[in-house]
Design a protein around this motif. Sequence first.
Motif, mmCIF file in Angstrom:
data_model
loop_
_atom_site.group_PDB
_atom_site.id
_atom_site.type_symbol
_atom_site.label_atom_id
_atom_site.label_comp_id
_atom_site.label_asym_id
_atom_site.label_seq_id
_atom_site.Cartn_x
_atom_site.Cartn_y
_atom_site.Cartn_z
ATOM 1 N N LEU A 261 8.581 -4.424 -4.895
ATOM 2 C CA LEU A 261 8.629 -3.764 -6.201
ATOM 3 C C LEU A 261 10.054 -3.367 -6.572
ATOM 4 N N SER A 646 -1.053 2.423 -1.904
ATOM 5 C CA SER A 646 -0.202 1.891 -2.965
ATOM 6 C C SER A 646 -0.210 2.768 -4.209
ATOM 7 N N LEU A 708 4.199 -6.156 -13.194
ATOM 8 C CA LEU A 708 3.557 -6.059 -11.882
ATOM 9 C C LEU A 708 2.066 -6.369 -11.941
ATOM 10 N N SER A 711 0.577 -9.465 -10.272
ATOM 11 C CA SER A 711 0.388 -9.540 -8.826
ATOM 12 C C SER A 711 -1.068 -9.813 -8.472
ATOM 13 N N THR A 716 -0.520 -3.351 -6.144
ATOM 14 C CA THR A 716 0.656 -3.614 -6.977
ATOM 15 C C THR A 716 0.262 -3.661 -8.450
#
Length: 758
Positions: A261, A646, A708, A711, A716
């Motif tokens: 990231l 996450s 993102l 992903s 993510t």
Amino acid sequence: MSRKSARWGLVIVFLITVFLSYFIKDLRFNYVFEDFFPVGDADLKYYMEFREKFENDNNYLLIGLENRPSIFEQTFLSKVDSLSEKLRQLEHVNSVVSLTTSERPIISQAGFYRLPYVHIEEPERYQQDSITIYQSPLLKGSLVSNDANAVAILLKHDELTSKKASDEFASTTLATIQSFNFDNYHVAGKIHAQKVFVSKLQEELLIFLSASLILIVFFLAVTYRSWWGVLMPLCVVLISALWILGIIGAFDKPLDFIMVLLPTIIFVVGMSDVVHIMTKYIEQLRRGNSKISSIKTTFKEVGLATFLTSLTTSVGFLTLLTASIKPIQGFGLFTAIGVFVAFIVAFTLIPFSLLLLPRPHISKKLIHRSRWFKVLSNLFLKVLKNARWIIWVNLILVVLSIYGISMIRINTRLIEDLPDDDPLKQDFVFFDENFGGSRPFELTVEANGDHSIFDLPVLHQIEHISQYLTDSMYAGSVVGPHVIVKSLNQAVNGGNSNAFTLPESNYEKRQVGKNLKRLLKRNDDIASIVTDDQKLGRISMRVGDIGSELSLSRTRRLRRYIQETTDPAIATYKITGTSNLIDKNNEYLARNMFEGLGIAFAVVAMIAGLLFRSFRMVIVTLIPNVIPLLAVAGIMGIFGVTLKLSTSIVFTIAFGIAVDDTIHFTSKLKLELDKGKSMLYALKSTYLSTGKALMVTSIILSGGFLTLILSSFGGTFYTGLLISLTLIFALVIDMTLLPVLILHFSGKTRVEKKRNEG
């Protein structure tokens, strides 16, 4: 600053870029499962001792092979047997256990011998073999599925610490399986999952960088409509990315699924610095100021605010050092460094370049006639007219957010981040459904007093716990000291499946005891279950990837069961293993998150206090940045987005970035107040001056993080989406609620007090 100094400055930036770019070649991708254990946890220390005495419970591969309508088909069984033998010959393989290699021990007057469970070359015996197999608790649901459509092979391998060795072994094993052309095969295990994850990380890093680059070029072209307005900011973010990637390579820090990231974050954060500089510079040129004067004014008015925003953003990331997980700590540290790298590059490259480049052609139309001025003027008037409504709407938003927060669940799975149709996830689900799971789960049992692990009182306790594990935790393939003794009892009873129990008669006890002594002397495999002094044993099993929330609940019930049904004078039990450690991360998530946010709040409060020396302004500065966090947390709860490894980092990251707008706004307000303006006039001037930059940077930041969502990792995806939502909420609140709060709750400033006293 002279043109000569500017040239030398650019040369230095170029040389640093070349130097740091050299280390990019040392960048490596990795996903080390053990890195996600909670640092400093007492259970981690105990598990490391467990590994020294027994083995790493994660050094295995599960291979599932399907054959329909039944596994009892000669060609299929022959291929399974050949594969088992070929796997056993591979380097780093310690043992291979499958249906075709499993045998029943028989102890009789004629001596000790073994009989195969399945007679591959005699198909006429398959029916009787199947009856024997499904009467064996060691095979049913462990090496053969309940529906007789699949078999499993358990392969144990050496500790492979390097990525290269792990990848080579995983690739060799996979190639060996594929060479037999089974209709359907499945593979699960640490080194296989790590290899797949790292491959995806490499692909997604390229996707994120490309998407961020395209997005940034688009926004810059729309905003500035000039080649230098696109090229200069692009150079800043690209050089910033090269610097931080070079620093990561120089420190030999691997890129895991969180670290990928970082380049995207540096792109969007660096762009925020550039937009504020460029917007102010163009504004000064439009006022008719000279190039040199415009540069000086820009860096005087924007420099401090940008430094403070870089500081708060860095602090936001540095608070991740409070996390109990090493990859998150590393991500926080290097991203914080990257934020200041972007600041340094922006405030060296841009002034040097602007000084050397000719003055750009900027329209000299009056500021108050520009489109942005009209939009912001109308918006400011509407904010003042609807101040009460704005406050009430935000209060309602807070109440709804608190309701949503009450619904947040903390939960994580080993492979939850992958989509349902991903082959790796489907493989793990296959083992969960057919073989009790693929996650290792471990208990240790310590015999107390004069007892040894193989004393019957200890074994009876273990047997009861084993039954509980099977019935209540749905564990598969439970192995422990009791299994050794039950197998011996079966052996002395001619291999009778009904005798797979702990010895009851005196004869059985004598026979089992006599043969157990012989077995302990010559069988090294028992060392992975019982220590040499026979005081410590291991109960090992596999469980499904049911999620940490349910797993922790079952673990707590298991502890209560052990406490209520066992006698600690005979033996004591302790839960350990890699799965237990991963589950325990949930216990730290909320605490780490609140600790990080607390530190970030304190830093922002300190900055606001230094700027205004007013407690009211500290509160006014914090409120617009707390509400977006509450709103996003509420959305998570309402829409069922779980708090996990996450997503737990979203709040500290989002706060550190979102507070930038507030810092820019309040810093500009202070400059206006220091000029002797009234609060209302200073507030209006600040609103009109900073509004465009705040909107443009927020759109770029949100758009950057939205990349993102491309992903394939769920974590993510949600990280990008939730941070983007937070930044949009923060922008709306900064442009509406913040002016209202400043106007109604700030009181008289020091400047106003001095003017009144005069």
